[in-house]
Design a protein around this motif. Structure first.
Motif, short mmCIF file in Angstrom:
data_model
loop_
_atom_site.label_atom_id
_atom_site.label_comp_id
_atom_site.label_asym_id
_atom_site.label_seq_id
_atom_site.Cartn_x
_atom_site.Cartn_y
_atom_site.Cartn_z
N PHE A 162 0.83 -1.21 0.00
CA PHE A 162 0.00 0.00 0.00
C PHE A 162 0.86 1.26 0.00
CE2 PHE A 162 -1.71 3.45 2.73
CZ PHE A 162 -2.69 3.90 1.86
N GLU A 163 0.46 2.15 -0.87
CA GLU A 163 1.05 3.48 -0.84
C GLU A 163 -0.03 4.45 -1.30
OE1 GLU A 163 4.99 5.76 -2.49
OE2 GLU A 163 4.59 3.72 -3.16
N TYR A 164 -0.27 5.51 -0.52
CA TYR A 164 -1.31 6.46 -0.92
C TYR A 164 -0.71 7.46 -1.89
CZ TYR A 164 -5.62 9.12 -0.52
OH TYR A 164 -6.82 9.73 -0.78
N PRO A 165 -1.30 7.60 -3.07
CA PRO A 165 -0.73 8.55 -4.03
C PRO A 165 -0.73 9.96 -3.45
CG PRO A 165 -2.81 7.61 -4.85
CD PRO A 165 -2.52 6.95 -3.56
N GLU A 166 0.36 10.66 -3.63
CA GLU A 166 0.45 12.01 -3.06
C GLU A 166 -0.37 13.00 -3.87
OE1 GLU A 166 4.33 13.60 -2.35
OE2 GLU A 166 4.82 11.86 -1.08
N LYS A 167 -0.35 12.80 -5.18
CA LYS A 167 -1.05 13.75 -6.04
C LYS A 167 -1.97 12.99 -6.99
CE LYS A 167 2.45 16.35 -7.47
NZ LYS A 167 3.23 17.30 -8.21
N VAL A 168 -2.91 13.70 -7.51
CA VAL A 168 -3.74 13.08 -8.51
C VAL A 168 -3.90 14.08 -9.66
CG1 VAL A 168 -5.87 13.88 -7.40
CG2 VAL A 168 -5.95 11.94 -8.94
N ALA A 169 -3.83 13.59 -10.87
CA ALA A 169 -4.04 14.46 -12.02
C ALA A 169 -4.95 13.72 -12.98
CB ALA A 169 -2.71 14.78 -12.67
N MET A 170 -5.97 14.40 -13.46
CA MET A 170 -6.91 13.78 -14.39
C MET A 170 -7.00 14.66 -15.62
SD MET A 170 -9.72 12.85 -11.50
CE MET A 170 -10.92 11.98 -12.50
N ARG A 171 -6.68 14.10 -16.78
CA ARG A 171 -6.72 14.91 -17.99
C ARG A 171 -8.15 15.34 -18.32
NH1 ARG A 171 -5.54 10.26 -22.61
NH2 ARG A 171 -7.12 8.82 -21.84
N SER A 172 -9.12 14.53 -17.84
CA SER A 172 -10.50 14.84 -18.18
C SER A 172 -11.17 15.76 -17.17
CB SER A 172 -11.30 13.54 -18.26
OG SER A 172 -11.34 12.92 -16.99
N TYR A 173 -10.46 16.13 -16.11
CA TYR A 173 -11.08 16.96 -15.07
C TYR A 173 -10.07 17.98 -14.56
CZ TYR A 173 -13.08 18.30 -10.57
OH TYR A 173 -13.54 19.02 -9.51
N GLN A 174 -10.19 19.19 -15.06
CA GLN A 174 -9.27 20.25 -14.64
C GLN A 174 -10.06 21.53 -14.44
OE1 GLN A 174 -5.94 20.40 -17.43
NE2 GLN A 174 -5.94 18.20 -17.60
N PRO A 175 -10.70 21.66 -13.27
CA PRO A 175 -11.57 22.83 -13.06
C PRO A 175 -10.81 24.15 -13.11
CG PRO A 175 -11.31 21.56 -11.03
CD PRO A 175 -10.66 20.77 -12.11
N THR A 176 -11.50 25.14 -13.65
CA THR A 176 -10.91 26.49 -13.75
C THR A 176 -11.00 27.19 -12.41
OG1 THR A 176 -11.84 26.54 -15.96
CG2 THR A 176 -11.03 28.62 -15.10
N GLU A 177 -9.89 27.70 -11.93
CA GLU A 177 -9.91 28.45 -10.67
C GLU A 177 -9.87 29.95 -10.94
OE1 GLU A 177 -9.66 27.67 -7.15
OE2 GLU A 177 -10.58 25.81 -7.86
N LYS A 178 -8.98 30.33 -11.83
CA LYS A 178 -8.73 31.75 -12.05
C LYS A 178 -9.62 32.27 -13.18
CE LYS A 178 -4.74 34.79 -12.57
NZ LYS A 178 -5.57 35.73 -13.30
N GLY A 179 -10.27 33.37 -12.93
CA GLY A 179 -11.14 33.94 -13.96
C GLY A 179 -10.35 34.62 -15.06
N HIS A 180 -10.97 34.80 -16.20
CA HIS A 180 -10.36 35.45 -17.36
C HIS A 180 -10.17 36.94 -17.06
CE1 HIS A 180 -10.12 37.17 -21.40
NE2 HIS A 180 -9.71 35.97 -21.79
N SER A 181 -8.94 37.41 -17.12
CA SER A 181 -8.69 38.78 -16.65
C SER A 181 -9.37 39.83 -17.53
CB SER A 181 -7.19 39.05 -16.51
OG SER A 181 -6.55 38.69 -17.71
#
Lengths: 566, 166
Positions: free
Chosen positions: A173-192
């Motif tokens: 067992f090892e818990y993955p430290e990070k997760v990255a999903m190419r199909s799910y990348q929510p936008t945080e920063k608004g368009h300036s």
């Protein structure tokens, strides 16, 4: 370290910082319960019904902002949880719900306690997974927490066949430290560029209106919203889900808007020239008739979910991004622009708003004989100094709670706004109390709603969760009765409940304190007495005016300017 | 208006039902839906044909993008593209009709792929409206059955659908 699937699940919860699982055991999850039993870091709260487990985790999540975690068994365990999952989904509450599933080899065979959990929950989750092999367990759980808590939050179901948690099958067992999903990348920063365009519109508004929703609470952007609003000096109205993000007691706050919103808020919406919508989704209970909605306004809409934008109302300046980040950028630009223009028009707009406010739309007729439900909520506010966590069920009492308990902080008002789930209030209150044992937690409910999850009184005793239940008992399913009075010529079809239990005895039989309050003059004393009993759950059964209605009201299909005042 | 929408999804069990469920839950039309693996084993490509006004199509694209397993969505109407559909038509064909079917198939650049004493099966490829035109042209020739693949779309030019990096 070699672990079984059940042990891996528990280790993953620890890695995610989960302190509590709300759940109910059964055949398909016995391996997981065995793993939970053999450790002390993750607590388990045993509910009396799986719906209660999900609402409890939901109340915990709404109060803390952390994801709520649920564990239920396959079949009926999972189907009982569905109402809770749908409730969380409609209000974008982060939950991770583990459902047991029959042995992989039996799936599709109509096995004992088998249902297609992934299929049943698909339309009411943000996402769901089935763990097909123990080797996928850790990564799937990592993804589940990531999806549930990022972007527009929501519930994620993880379905686990029994053999995947077999204690005899152990893997490293090892818990993955990070997760990255190419199909799910929510936008945080608004368009300036969009933000600049919006600010230009905002500072030059003549009749501005700020309209905010649950997204501000979920996005933890209460401070930024307050700063933004006070910097501009503009009027603000909050939706049912948004209450508390901006302090209700502030003079710029016009109260809630929508079907049972205030006159000043709804008239302000109808007549504004620039509408600034933040973390709100133009729900039908807010907009009324869409063709009559904000007819004069240019609309700015900030939301983390692109699909919320221009879904019901087409907007002029859409901004996709996290409310907190977008507001921070806006505040900076507003400062650069020297704040809002202090024009005569803006002054006249405030004069107009004060005139609307002068209608005192929330006034109600006092009675010496019979308890007015609004009065109970007002007194609850006084006794708790406006600082309690307040949950509610669904119906008239929910609206009175929203109208008369002036929330000044986010996360304090916990209700099922989207799905409108009766039975939500008590378990949600227990979840909040579990998270904050030293805070006051009240559940405003009615004699109809409270009976939908009444069994959780037993959970409250087992885990010593002394919440205060404020039941506005009018003997009717009040909101149903109100609509029948208005729209069905007073034919009260099935909205009257005969043979109600004696709630005092009921509370007592569950090991709690029950009170029955019949006179207006006893309301305040009863509340004080109840809240003085710090370590007891008190069920206050207020006998309220059976015919009281929720006012003001925008009838379904009308515009926001077409309110019934009394 | 009719739109062809191409969707790249993670090749997971249940991917199709997420899309189909979304369309039925939100009351969107599906005229046709076609799913198959691609050269990249981790992806499957769905092509669906739907119709609606601009606002509806915008919502459809947004809602599809919101599905966690959806990697990429493209409304083919936004770009120069080629549409193709495969149709197999089984016809009753006796005597003089045989000659007529043969001619029609030739005009539409179709092929006769199965022959019996009483029937022909014609295979035809083209955009949906060409296939419709062939069916119209059959006139009174009795149709036994028709099977259509649903439309496929691909953009013109050297570029493919861009897969976002992780």
């Amino acid at each position: 370290m070699e672990l079984s699937g059940g042990e891996i699940l528990v280790e993953c919860l620890k890695s995610e910082g989960v302190d509590t699982v709300f759940g109910y055991p059964g055949g398909a999850v016995l391996h997981i319960y065995d793993a939970l039993y053999q450790q002390e870091q993750v607590n388990h709260v045993l509910v009396r019904h799986e719906q209660g487990a999900v609402h409890m985790a939901d109340g915990y999540a709404r109060a803390t902002g952390k994801p709520g975690v649920v564990l239920v068994t396959s079949g009926p365990g999972a189907t009982n949880a569905v109402t809770g999952i749908a409730t969380a989904h409609m209000d974008s509450i982060p939950l991770v719900v583990f459902t047991g599933q029959v042995h992989s080899a039996l799936i599709g065979n109509d096995a004992f306690q088998e249902v297609d959990n992934v299929g049943i929950t698909r339309p009411c989750v943000k996402h769901n997974f089935m763990v097909k092999d123990v080797s996928e367990m850790a990564e799937t759980i990592k993804k589940a927490f990531y999806v549930a808590t990022t972007g527009r939050p929501g519930p994620v179901v993880v379905d686990i066949p029994k053999d995947v948690t077999d204690p005899k099958v152990k893997i490293p067992f090892e818990y993955p430290e990070k997760v990255a999903m190419r199909s799910y990348q929510p936008t945080e920063k608004g368009h300036s560029g969009q933000i600049r365009k919006a600010v230009d519109l905002i500072v030059n508004a003549e009749r501005p209106m700020i309209y905010t929703g649950g997204g501000v609470v979920l996005g933890r952007a209460g401070d930024e919203l307050t700063h933004f609003t006070q910097k501009l000096g503009y009027p603000i109205t909050q939706t049912l889900m948004g209450l508390g993000a901006y302090p209700s007691s502030d003079k710029q706050h016009l109260g809630m808007l929508g079907m049972h919103g205030t006159y000043e808020a709804n008239m302000g919406m109808h007549h504004c020239d620039v509408l600034i919508a933040i973390g709100a989704r133009f729900d039908d209970r807010v907009t009324g008739d869409l063709s009559k909605f904000c007819p004069h306004a240019k609309i700015v809409h900030v939301d983390i979910d692109p699909s919320s934008i221009s879904k019901n109302v087409v907007v002029d300046v859409p901004i996709v991004g996290a409310v907190k980040s977008v507001l921070t950028e806006m505040i900076e630009l507003i400062n650069q622009a020297g704040g809002a223009k202090k024009t005569k028009e803006l002054e006249a707009w405030w004069d107009q708003i004060e005139q609307w406010r002068g209608m005192k739309c929330l006034d109600y007729k006092w009675s010496d004989e019979i308890i007015k439900p609004q009065y109970v909520v007002q007194k609850l506010w006084e006794v708790t100094k406006g600082d309690a966590f307040v949950t509610s069920d669904v119906g008239q009492h929910q609206m009175w709670a929203a109208q008369y308990y002036g929330f000044n902080k986010p996360h304090r008002w916990i209700n099922s706004g989207g799905l409108g789930t009766m039975g939500f209030g008590l378990p949600a209150a227990l979840g909040a109390k579990w998270a904050y044992p030293d805070e006051e937690v009240a559940c405003i409910t009615g004699e109809g709603s409270i009976q939908m999850c009444i069994q959780e009184l037993s959970t409250a005793l087992q885990y010593n969760l002394p919440v205060k239940i404020v039941s506005l008992n009018n003997g009717y399913l009040g909101m149903v009765r109100q609509w029948q009075e208005f729209f069905y010529s007073g034919r009260y079809a099935m909205s009257y409940m005969e043979s109600l239990p004696d709630f005092v005895k009921l509370a007592e039989s569950y090991g709690h304190v029950g009170m029955r309050i019949e006179k207006p003059s006893d309301v305040e004393g009863a509340l004080k007495e109840a809240f003085a009993m710090k370590d007891r759950l008190v069920f206050m059964d207020f006998q309220t005016d059976p015919e009281e209605n929720v006012y003001p009201m925008v009838p379904a299909g009308a515009g926001l300017n077409e309110m019934i005042l009394v | 208006m009719r739109h062809i929408i191409s969707i790249l999804m993670e090749n997971e069990a249940g991917a199709l039902s997420r899309v189909a469920g979304l369309f039925s839950a939100r009351g969107y039309n599906i005229e046709s839906l076609c799913v198959a693996p691609t050269h990249d084993e981790s992806l499957s490509r769905l092509t669906l044909v739907t119709s609606g006004d601009e606002q509806v199509i915008e919502q459809i694209v947004k809602q599809l993008n919101k599905l966690i397993d959806v990697v990429k969505v493209q409304d083919m109407a936004d770009t120069a593209h080629i549409e193709r559909e495969l149709m197999l038509v089984k016809l009753q064909a006796f005597d003089a009709v045989r000659e007529e079917v043969y001619r029609l198939a030739d005009i539409f650049r179709g092929q006769i792929i199965d022959v019996t004493e009483s029937s022909y099966t014609v295979q035809l490829v083209g955009p949906g409206n060409k296939l419709d035109a062939f069916i119209d042209a059959l006139g009174s020739i009795p149709v036994v059955e028709i099977v259509r693949s649903g439309a496929l779309g691909i953009s013109r030019g050297p570029r493919g659908m861009l897969i976002p990096e992780v």
